[in-house]
Write an enzyme that holds these catalytic residues in place. Structure first.
Site, short mmCIF file in Angstrom:
data_model
loop_
_atom_site.label_atom_id
_atom_site.label_comp_id
_atom_site.label_asym_id
_atom_site.label_seq_id
_atom_site.Cartn_x
_atom_site.Cartn_y
_atom_site.Cartn_z
N ASP A 115 10.57 1.08 -4.75
CA ASP A 115 11.22 1.96 -5.78
C ASP A 115 11.54 1.26 -7.08
O ASP A 115 11.89 -0.05 -6.99
CB ASP A 115 12.54 2.61 -5.51
CG ASP A 115 12.38 3.87 -4.07
OD1 ASP A 115 10.97 4.24 -4.26
OD2 ASP A 115 13.23 4.14 -3.30
N ASP A 129 7.60 9.79 -5.07
CA ASP A 129 8.74 10.64 -5.08
C ASP A 129 8.74 11.83 -6.19
O ASP A 129 9.10 12.83 -5.91
CB ASP A 129 10.18 9.85 -5.23
CG ASP A 129 10.37 8.69 -4.09
OD1 ASP A 129 9.83 8.73 -3.16
OD2 ASP A 129 10.71 7.77 -4.46
#
Length: 192
Positions: A115, A129
């Site tokens: 991330d 995401d």
């Protein structure tokens, strides 16, 4: 095929941006991109969004595999461009994060997802995401509008109301000329 193109684009961009983040960012050191709005912040996430289920990486891997299989099965009935985009975004995002879980450290099936995008008061996320969230919104909109995966429109509330009105006995139906129910008093009857 549109679905395959969307999957390839989303999955490819996700893996490319993750590779760039890993090679150019230092874990835990933010890089301000848009002041007060968006930072680049490298994080290896063993869990799901909001750091949920951090000890259940294998379960998350199995869920991702399940999503991929379910979308692949749904795609066989695909007859709508909008659903092709929605399922392509969902499948591309799921595959992007699944690749991390399968191939990244600490090991196969337990890999941590890369991330690197951070907004204020929001968990760090990645392009996969984002694609999954956009897909979820599209699925809700398409379902609300009654558009099936095969492209057929399912009757909405308005059509159900019209169908119920058509099912009433003719004595309860409004007449076309007066707007009054058939068999009821007409304007002439009231004057008479």
């Amino acid at each position: 095929m549109l679905l395959v193109s969307v999957v390839a684009l989303v999955g490819g961009l996700d893996q490319l941006t993750k590779a760039l983040a890993v090679s150019r960012l230092t874990e835990g050191e933010p890089v301000e991109l848009v002041p007060g709005v968006l930072d680049l912040y490298l994080l290896y996430n063993p869990g799901a969004a909001f750091s949920l289920a951090t000890g259940l990486t294998w379960v998350l891997t199995l869920v991702a595999v399940g999503v991929v299989v379910a979308v692949a099965l749904m795609a066989r009935r695909l007859g709508s461009r909008a659903w092709a985009y929605a399922l392509g975004l969902l499948l591309g995002g799921a595959l992007g994060n699944l690749i991390d879980r399968l191939l990244r450290e600490p090991g196969f099936g337990t890999g941590h997802v890369v991330d690197f995008l951070r907004l204020p008061r929001w968990p760090v996320f990645n392009l996969a995401d984002s694609a999954i969230v956009v897909a979820a919104v599209l699925v809700v909109v398409l379902s609300f509008r009654g558009v099936g995966v095969d492209g057929r429109r399912e009757p909405g509330r308005r059509e159900h109301a019209d169908a119920a009105a058509d099912a009433r006995p003719s004595s309860e139906q409004p007449s076309e000329s007066s707007g009054q129910p058939s068999g009821g008093p007409t304007e002439e009857d009231r004057r008479g």
